[in-house]
Design a protein around this motif. Structure first.
Motif, short mmCIF file in Angstrom:
data_model
loop_
_atom_site.label_atom_id
_atom_site.label_comp_id
_atom_site.label_asym_id
_atom_site.label_seq_id
_atom_site.Cartn_x
_atom_site.Cartn_y
_atom_site.Cartn_z
N ASP A 376 0.83 -1.21 0.00
CA ASP A 376 0.00 0.00 0.00
C ASP A 376 0.86 1.25 0.00
O ASP A 376 0.57 2.24 -0.70
N ILE A 377 1.92 1.23 0.79
CA ILE A 377 2.83 2.39 0.86
C ILE A 377 3.58 2.55 -0.45
O ILE A 377 3.84 3.68 -0.90
N LEU A 378 3.91 1.45 -1.11
CA LEU A 378 4.60 1.53 -2.40
C LEU A 378 3.75 2.31 -3.41
O LEU A 378 4.28 3.16 -4.15
N ASP A 379 2.46 2.05 -3.43
CA ASP A 379 1.59 2.80 -4.33
C ASP A 379 1.59 4.29 -4.00
O ASP A 379 1.62 5.14 -4.90
N ARG A 380 1.57 4.63 -2.72
CA ARG A 380 1.60 6.04 -2.32
C ARG A 380 2.93 6.69 -2.71
O ARG A 380 2.98 7.86 -3.09
N LEU A 381 4.01 5.94 -2.59
CA LEU A 381 5.32 6.49 -2.94
C LEU A 381 5.42 6.78 -4.43
O LEU A 381 6.02 7.79 -4.84
N LYS A 382 4.86 5.90 -5.24
CA LYS A 382 4.88 6.15 -6.69
C LYS A 382 4.12 7.44 -7.01
O LYS A 382 4.58 8.25 -7.84
N ALA A 383 3.00 7.64 -6.35
CA ALA A 383 2.23 8.87 -6.57
C ALA A 383 3.00 10.08 -6.07
O ALA A 383 2.98 11.17 -6.69
N TYR A 384 3.70 9.94 -4.95
CA TYR A 384 4.50 11.04 -4.38
C TYR A 384 5.59 11.47 -5.35
O TYR A 384 5.82 12.65 -5.58
N VAL A 385 6.28 10.48 -5.93
CA VAL A 385 7.34 10.80 -6.88
C VAL A 385 6.77 11.44 -8.13
O VAL A 385 7.33 12.41 -8.67
N ALA A 386 5.65 10.92 -8.61
CA ALA A 386 5.02 11.50 -9.81
C ALA A 386 4.62 12.96 -9.57
O ALA A 386 4.82 13.81 -10.45
N ASN A 387 4.11 13.27 -8.40
CA ASN A 387 3.72 14.66 -8.09
C ASN A 387 4.92 15.55 -7.89
O ASN A 387 4.84 16.76 -8.12
N ASP A 388 6.06 14.96 -7.44
CA ASP A 388 7.26 15.75 -7.21
C ASP A 388 7.98 16.09 -8.52
O ASP A 388 8.71 17.07 -8.58
N SER A 389 7.76 15.27 -9.53
CA SER A 389 8.50 15.45 -10.80
C SER A 389 8.03 16.67 -11.56
O SER A 389 6.87 17.06 -11.51
#
Length: 389
Positions: A376-389
């Motif tokens: 579940d956290i992995l999915d949130r991290l992918k979204a976090y990186v996408a928003n940071d880019s």
């Protein structure tokens, strides 16, 4: 995605990160684990690509000892001593001596996200210098902004030679928090306020069969004694814990570490067994009390199995963790520093005779199981990186 995980050179610092790291790898992401050469075997054993970065800490460590002598540290409050140790040793020495090599590796490998810990800040600084997003992964309880303020001042000094005057704010940097809310005090101003709960998979019950070390023991109830992997050779600690239980009508299993010397404990009665190592996930499901030094891994493991604790903190943030266990009603204190055999005996007796300690530990265990899983956290991290880019 490319994930760079980084932790200090100790099993207790590496193990909490392995569930998320292996989850990311199994999901098809590129994962590398960076740690010291002395500890590289731990992520390697989990099948992770591993890079060793050690730096050259000898001169820096000597300077730290000169500038922060032990006699002076003894005059400080617990929070002041912890703050100085983190700032000038973990950051000033640990990150300072590894930053150049870590920066070069981050620049060349080009991760999409760096996952680091409180005790390993070289990768955090390298991520900032490279413009790569990072998150912090807990290895114990979260720290307050006040305790960590000095560490950030040292960190600012370390990046100035690279043309960065101050590191950016961290209010939105995710902190992957494996520590149960039931142990954390309300209203604290955390170093990383964006806390994302993460289930500590590495300490959960596994359904392992009863270990052979328990076979043939005479009593109904069992106490597990440990001083972890960093304090197991400290004179007087395990001796006092065992002396307190020598004449008690409970089974005792003590682990002294692979480098421990059984001979130092002399002859023991039949109900006491001293082992170099028994995996906690095999043992904790079959014990009634844990007696320990208030290390993060032992506390979290015991509570994940619903086992109350007798704690005797020895240093760093162990005093805070001991207070948290006692405050949550999941254990008792048996002195600070070298424990008292009498205090250990009395605390074990009180816990075994008072059901509420087990009930509180079991309630915390239930809360731990409901924390979000690494996937579940992995999915949130992918979204976090996408928003940071």
């Amino acid at each position: 995605m490319r994930f760079l995980f980084s932790a200090g050179s100790g099993h207790s610092h590496i193990a909490p990160l392995l569930p998320l790291a292996t989850t990311a790898r199994d999901a098809g992401h590129d994962v590398v684990f960076v740690t010291g050469s002395a500890a590289a075997r731990f992520p390697e054993a989990a099948g992770l690509g591993t890079v060793a970065i050690d730096g050259a800490p000898t001169e820096a460590s000597a300077r730290y000892a000169r500038e922060h002598p032990l006699d002076r540290m003894r005059t400080l409050s617990r929070d002041e001593a912890l703050s100085e140790m983190i700032a000038y040793y973990l950051v000033g020495v640990g990150a300072g001596t590894r930053l150049a090599e870590m920066r070069a590796f981050v620049r060349d490998w080009k991760p999409d996200l760096v996952v680091s810990t409180l005790a390993e800040r070289a990768s955090v600084l390298a991520a900032n210098l490279a413009g790569v997003p990072y998150v912090m992964h807990a290895i114990g309880p979260p720290k307050t902004a006040e305790v960590m303020a000095a560490a950030w001042e040292v960190a600012h000094e370390l990046v100035r030679p690279y043309g960065v005057e101050r590191l950016p704010p961290r209010e939105t940097v995710p902190y992957l928090d494996i520590w149960p809310d039931e142990l954390c005090r309300d209203g604290a101003g955390w170093e990383f306020p964006a806390r994302w709960p993460l289930r500590p998979e590495n300490v959960l019950p596994t359904g392992a069969p009863r270990p052979p070390v328990l076979d043939g023991l005479p009593y109904e109830r069992t106490v597990y004694v440990t001083a972890g992997t960093s304090h197991n050779t400290k004179p007087g600690v395990l001796e006092a814990m065992l002396d307190g239980l020598r004449d008690a009508e409970v089974n005792v299993v003590a682990t002294i570490g692979r480098d421990g010397d059984r001979a130092r404990f002399g002859d023991q009665p039949d109900h006491v067994r001293i082992e170099h190592f028994v995996p906690q996930d095999q043992l904790l499901s079959f014990v009634d009390v844990v007696v320990c030094h208030a290390g993060a891994g032992t506390i979290l493991g015991a509570l994940a199995h619903g086992v109350p604790l007798v704690v005797s903190p020895l240093g760093t943030d162990q005093f805070d963790m001991a207070d948290q266990v006692v405050g949550a009603g999941a254990g008792l204190l048996a002195g600070s520093g070298t424990p008292s055999a009498d205090a250990v005996r009395a605390a074990v007796r009180e816990i075994l005779g008072t059901p509420s300690f087990r009930e509180r530990a079991s309630a915390i265990a239930g809360k731990i199981t409901t924390m979000p899983a690494p996937a579940d956290i992995l999915d949130r991290l992918k979204a976090y990186v996408a928003n940071d880019s």
